[in-house]
Scaffold this motif. Structure first.
Motif, PDB file in Angstrom:
ATOM      1  N   GLY A  96       0.818  -1.150  -0.073  1.00 36.49           N
ATOM      2  CA  GLY A  96       0.185   0.042  -0.032  1.00 36.49           C
ATOM      3  C   GLY A  96       0.834   1.259   0.005  1.00 36.49           C
ATOM      4  O   GLY A  96       0.575   2.234  -0.564  1.00 36.49           O
ATOM      5  N   LEU A  97       1.668   1.281   0.816  1.00 38.88           N
ATOM      6  CA  LEU A  97       2.863   2.295   0.678  1.00 38.88           C
ATOM      7  C   LEU A  97       3.613   2.563  -0.557  1.00 38.88           C
ATOM      8  O   LEU A  97       3.726   3.786  -1.053  1.00 38.88           O
ATOM      9  CB  LEU A  97       3.833   2.142   2.023  1.00 38.88           C
ATOM     10  N   TRP A  98       3.899   1.249  -1.121  1.00 34.76           N
ATOM     11  CA  TRP A  98       4.673   1.326  -2.390  1.00 34.76           C
ATOM     12  C   TRP A  98       3.552   2.086  -3.525  1.00 34.76           C
ATOM     13  O   TRP A  98       4.059   3.036  -4.405  1.00 34.76           O
ATOM     14  CB  TRP A  98       4.909  -0.321  -2.911  1.00 34.76           C
ATOM     15  N   LEU A  99       2.403   1.779  -3.426  1.00 34.54           N
ATOM     16  CA  LEU A  99       1.576   2.622  -4.413  1.00 34.54           C
ATOM     17  C   LEU A  99       1.432   4.006  -4.013  1.00 34.54           C
ATOM     18  O   LEU A  99       1.236   4.713  -4.939  1.00 34.54           O
ATOM     19  CB  LEU A  99       0.071   1.939  -4.270  1.00 34.54           C
ATOM     20  N   VAL A 100       1.143   4.251  -2.881  1.00 31.28           N
ATOM     21  CA  VAL A 100       1.211   5.900  -2.338  1.00 31.28           C
ATOM     22  C   VAL A 100       2.606   6.431  -2.921  1.00 31.28           C
ATOM     23  O   VAL A 100       2.511   7.504  -3.496  1.00 31.28           O
ATOM     24  CB  VAL A 100       1.349   5.899  -0.695  1.00 31.28           C
ATOM     25  N   PRO A 157       3.562  17.122  -5.495  1.00 36.12           N
ATOM     26  CA  PRO A 157       2.055  17.294  -4.747  1.00 36.12           C
ATOM     27  C   PRO A 157       2.434  17.359  -3.277  1.00 36.12           C
ATOM     28  O   PRO A 157       1.378  17.745  -2.478  1.00 36.12           O
ATOM     29  CB  PRO A 157       1.228  16.145  -4.935  1.00 36.12           C
ATOM     30  N   VAL A 158       3.330  16.802  -2.842  1.00 36.04           N
ATOM     31  CA  VAL A 158       3.884  16.864  -1.229  1.00 36.04           C
ATOM     32  C   VAL A 158       5.311  17.355  -1.033  1.00 36.04           C
ATOM     33  O   VAL A 158       6.006  17.339  -1.953  1.00 36.04           O
ATOM     34  CB  VAL A 158       3.586  15.693  -0.531  1.00 36.04           C
ATOM     35  N   PRO A 159       5.493  17.868   0.082  1.00 37.23           N
ATOM     36  CA  PRO A 159       7.090  18.052   0.251  1.00 37.23           C
ATOM     37  C   PRO A 159       7.971  16.967   0.007  1.00 37.23           C
ATOM     38  O   PRO A 159       7.733  15.954   0.135  1.00 37.23           O
ATOM     39  CB  PRO A 159       7.148  18.596   1.753  1.00 37.23           C
ATOM     40  N   PRO A 160       9.149  17.226  -0.458  1.00 39.06           N
ATOM     41  CA  PRO A 160       9.996  16.008  -0.815  1.00 39.06           C
ATOM     42  C   PRO A 160      10.278  15.032   0.531  1.00 39.06           C
ATOM     43  O   PRO A 160      10.371  13.854   0.599  1.00 39.06           O
ATOM     44  CB  PRO A 160      11.408  16.646  -1.071  1.00 39.06           C
ATOM     45  N   ALA A 161      10.101  15.763   1.766  1.00 40.64           N
ATOM     46  CA  ALA A 161      10.426  14.922   2.980  1.00 40.64           C
ATOM     47  C   ALA A 161       9.358  13.852   3.206  1.00 40.64           C
ATOM     48  O   ALA A 161       9.671  12.840   3.943  1.00 40.64           O
ATOM     49  CB  ALA A 161      10.456  15.913   4.436  1.00 40.64           C
ATOM     50  N   VAL A 201       9.895   9.717   3.448  1.00 37.41           N
ATOM     51  CA  VAL A 201       9.615   8.726   4.649  1.00 37.41           C
ATOM     52  C   VAL A 201       8.589   7.641   4.183  1.00 37.41           C
ATOM     53  O   VAL A 201       8.810   6.337   4.624  1.00 37.41           O
ATOM     54  CB  VAL A 201       8.316   9.737   5.730  1.00 37.41           C
ATOM     55  N   VAL A 202       7.769   7.708   3.132  1.00 34.60           N
ATOM     56  CA  VAL A 202       7.119   7.016   2.622  1.00 34.60           C
ATOM     57  C   VAL A 202       7.920   5.840   1.929  1.00 34.60           C
ATOM     58  O   VAL A 202       7.895   4.386   2.043  1.00 34.60           O
ATOM     59  CB  VAL A 202       5.996   7.312   1.315  1.00 34.60           C
ATOM     60  N   VAL A 203       9.232   6.375   1.257  1.00 32.96           N
ATOM     61  CA  VAL A 203       9.893   5.484   0.576  1.00 32.96           C
ATOM     62  C   VAL A 203      11.083   4.615   1.626  1.00 32.96           C
ATOM     63  O   VAL A 203      10.966   3.404   1.554  1.00 32.96           O
ATOM     64  CB  VAL A 203      11.264   6.310  -0.608  1.00 32.96           C
ATOM     65  N   VAL A 204      11.174   5.273   2.773  1.00 32.71           N
ATOM     66  CA  VAL A 204      11.780   4.529   3.748  1.00 32.71           C
ATOM     67  C   VAL A 204      11.082   3.558   4.468  1.00 32.71           C
ATOM     68  O   VAL A 204      11.521   2.353   4.801  1.00 32.71           O
ATOM     69  CB  VAL A 204      12.195   5.714   4.953  1.00 32.71           C
ATOM     70  N   LEU A 205       9.833   3.742   4.758  1.00 29.88           N
ATOM     71  CA  LEU A 205       8.933   2.859   5.111  1.00 29.88           C
ATOM     72  C   LEU A 205       8.870   1.598   4.264  1.00 29.88           C
ATOM     73  O   LEU A 205       8.634   0.468   4.849  1.00 29.88           O
ATOM     74  CB  LEU A 205       7.439   3.456   5.588  1.00 29.88           C
TER      75      LEU A 205
END
Length: 498
Positions: free
Chosen positions: A9-13, A458-462, A466-470
Motif C-alpha cells: 500500500g505504501l509502495w502504491l502511495v 504534490p507534497v514536500p520531498p520529505a 518517509v514513504v520510501v523509507v517505510l
C-alpha cells in the motif's frame, strides 16, 4: 502477511506521489471523465465526450507555473469553461469506475482544492483499492501450493512489476479491475482446490458480475469462470451438478454485469464500441507497402514486454530497458510454460487458471492485429491489459518454480533469492521513473531534482522520503520473514479444503 500488504500500500502511495499528474497512461481522459461525472454530466455515446477546457488548463499550468500558483478546480472551471476539441474516449467503457471517482471528488470537496491535490485524492483512492492485491495473491498461492513460504514470495512478486504499481496508483479504471479480478481469481482457486460450497460459487458469480460492470478487460473472465465452475469438484460432484452450478453462476453474473454490454450490442451493433475511431480512423497502407508478420511481431513483442514490466509515462516514454524487460519476460515464460503444466494432481488447476491469461493474450493480439491491418498502426499493445490475470499468473509461476527447484536447502535458497530479486526489480523501476520525471534522468538524486519536486510535486520531498523509507523497511522485514520460514520448516503446511 500484514507487513507485505501494508508495504505494498505504501509502495502504491510512493508511485502516486512520484509520477506527475497526467503522466500515467490516458490519465488526462480518466481524470476528465471523473470530473465530468462529479459535475453531473451525462455518460454520452463513445467518441462523443470531449476533454474539458478546465482539465486542459490544468495541464497548461503544470507546464508553465510553479505549484503554489496553480488554481483550484473551481477556478479552472470558471476560467476555462466548456469542452475542448480533444476527444475523451472513456465513454466506450461503463461509467462504474467514474461514478466512484465522482463520489471521491465530492467527498473531498474538490472544488476548493488545488487541482493537483484533488486529482491526487483520486490516485490515493485507486491505490487503496489495489492495496489488497498481495493478500489475494498470498491466499491464492497458499491455497494451491499449500506452502506459506511460497505464498509470501508470491505476494512479493507483485513488486517485480513496477508498471503494475504505476497503473494501480494512477487515476484509471484499471485499479478497480485489478481488485475485483483478484477476488475472482482467489475465489476460483478456492473452487479448484475443493471448496465446492454453493456460497463460494455464488460469491464468484457476484464478483464476476462486478468485474464486467467495470471494464471490458473483465469480459474474458466470463469463460474463465465458466471453465472453473464446470471443472471444480470433478470426481466429487456429478457432471450434471457441475453443469447446473455453471449455468447458475453465469446467470447471476450476467444479471449483475451484462446489462451494459447488451445495451452496447443493441445501440452500436457491437459489444465493445471503439472510442478511438475519431482519433485513429481506418486508412490504407501507402503504395508499395503492406502489412508483414515480422513487423507486427517485432512491435508487439517489444511493446508488450516493456509495458508489462515497466515503461512509464503517458506515452510509455520511460523504459527500464529493452534488454532487462526482454530477459524478465523470457525467464518468466520459460519457467511458466516449462514447469507449470507438468502431469500431476495440480494439472487441472493449472490448466483452468491459464484460461484467463490465455484469453487476454489472444483477444489483445487479435485487436492489435486488426488495428494494424485497418489503420497501419500496431496499436493496443499494452502489457497492462494482462494485469487482470496477475493473480493467475503468479499462482502458475509459483507452481512452476516449486517444480523447477528441488525441495530442501536449494528451495530455501531460491525462495530467499526471489524474495530479494523480485522487489529489487521494482525498486530499480521506481528509481528510473523518479530520475526521469524529476532529475533529468540522472542518478543519484541531485539538489536540482529535489528543488524541482518541491516546486511541482504534490507534497514536500520529505513526505515522499518517509514513504520510501517505510517501504524499504517493510521489504527488508518481508525478506527476513521468508528466510525464517525456511529455517522453521514452515514450508508445506497443509491447507484445509474449506
Amino acid at each position: 502477511m500484514a507487513v507485505v500488504t501494508a508495504t505494498f500500500g505504501l509502495w502504491l502511495v510512493a508511485w502516486a506521489l512520484v509520477v506527475p499528474v497526467f503522466e500515467a497512461p490516458d490519465e488526462t481522459a480518466h481524470i476528465d471523465a471523473a470530473v465530468h461525472v462529479a459535475l453531473g454530466g451525462e455518460w454520452v455515446d463513445p467518441g462523443a465526450l470531449q476533454v474539458s477546457n478546465a482539465v486542459q488548463a490544468a495541464k497548461a499550468e503544470q507546464a508553465t507555473k510553479p505549484a503554489d500558483q496553480w488554481s483550484t478546480v473551481s477556478g479552472l472551471l470558471q476560467g476555462a469553461p466548456g469542452p475542448s476539441a480533444t476527444v475523451n474516449q472513456m465513454t466506450q467503457h461503463p461509467p462504474t469506475a467514474y461514478l466512484a471517482g465522482g463520489l471521491v471528488l465530492r467527498a473531498v470537496d474538490y472544488g476548493d482544492l488545488r487541482w493537483d491535490h484533488a486529482f491526487l485524492a483520486l490516485r490515493l483512492a485507486d491505490a487503496l483499492a489495489v492495496t489488497a492485491l498481495p493478500l489475494l495473491v498470498w491466499a491464492s498461492v497458499r491455497r494451491v501450493t499449500r506452502s506459506p513460504r511460497a505464498a509470501l514470495v508470491g505476494a512479493l512478486a507483485l513488486f517485480a512489476t513496477p508498471e503494475l504499481a504505476s497503473i494501480g496508483s494512477s487515476v484509471s479504471n484499471d485499479a478497480p479491475v485489478l481488485l475485483v479480478a483478484g477476488v475472482v481469481a482467489w475465489l476460483a482457486t478456492r473452487l479448484l482446490t475443493g471448496d465446492t460450497r454453493w456460497r463460494t460459487t455464488i460469491a464468484l458469480a457476484v464478483a464476476l458480475g462486478a468485474l464486467v460492470w467495470i471494464k471490458g478487460t473483465g469480459l474474458p473472465a466470463v469463460p474463465f469462470v465458466a471453465v472453473v465452475v464446470l471443472f471444480a469438484g470433478a470426481g466429487v460432484l456429478s457432471l450434471r451438478r457441475r453443469v447446473v452450478r455453471t449455468v447458475v453462476a453465469m446467470a447471476v453474473s450476467g444479471g449483475i454485469g451484462a446489462w451494459w454490454w447488451v445495451h452496447n450490442w443493441f445501440a452500436y451493433g457491437r459489444v465493445q464500441p471503439n472510442g478511438y475511431t475519431a482519433m485513429r480512423p481506418p486508412k490504407d497502407f501507402p503504395p508499395g507497402e503492406h502489412p508483414t508478420l515480422g513487423h507486427f511481431l517485432d512491435v508487439s513483442w517489444g511493446t508488450l514486454a516493456r509495458t508489462f514490466w515497466g515503461s512509464f509515462g503517458g506515452r510509455a516514454q520511460v523504459s527500464m530497458g529493452d534488454l532487462l524487460t526482454a530477459v524478465l519476460t523470457l525467464v518468466a515464460l520459460v519457467v511458466l510454460v516449462g514447469w507449470a503444466f507438468r502431469r500431476g494432481p495440480q494439472l487441472r488447476i493449472a490448466l483452468c487458471l491459464a484460461v484467463f491469461p490465455a484469453l487476454l493474450i489472444g483477444i489483445q493480439n487479435r485487436t492489435s492485429a486488426h488495428s494494424y491491418l485497418t489503420t497501419t498502426e500496431v496499436a493496443a499493445t499494452q502489457g497492462r491489459y494482462y494485469f487482470p490475470a496477475i493473480v493467475c499468473l503468479v499462482v502458475l509461476s509459483a507452481l512452476a518454480w516449486r517444480r523447477l527447484v528441488p525441495a530442501g536447502r536449494a528451495r530455501s535458497w531460491a525462495a530467499v533469492a526471489l524474495a530479494v530479486l523480485l522487489p529489487a526489480v521494482g525498486v530499480y523501476g521506481f528509481a528510473v521513473a523518479s530520475a526521469w520525471f524529476w532529475n533529468a534522468a540522472l542518478f543519484p538524486v541531485t539538489g536540482r531534482g529535489l528543488l524541482r519536486y518541491s516546486e511541482l510535486g504534490p507534497v514536500p520531498p520529505a513526505v515522499l522520503a518517509v514513504v520510501v523509507v517505510l517501504v524499504a523497511a517493510g521489504l527488508v522485514a518481508s525478506v527476513v520473514r521468508v528466510a525464517r520460514a525456511g529455517r522453521r520448516g514452515a514450508v508445506d503446511a497443509p491447507v484445509a479444503a474449506r
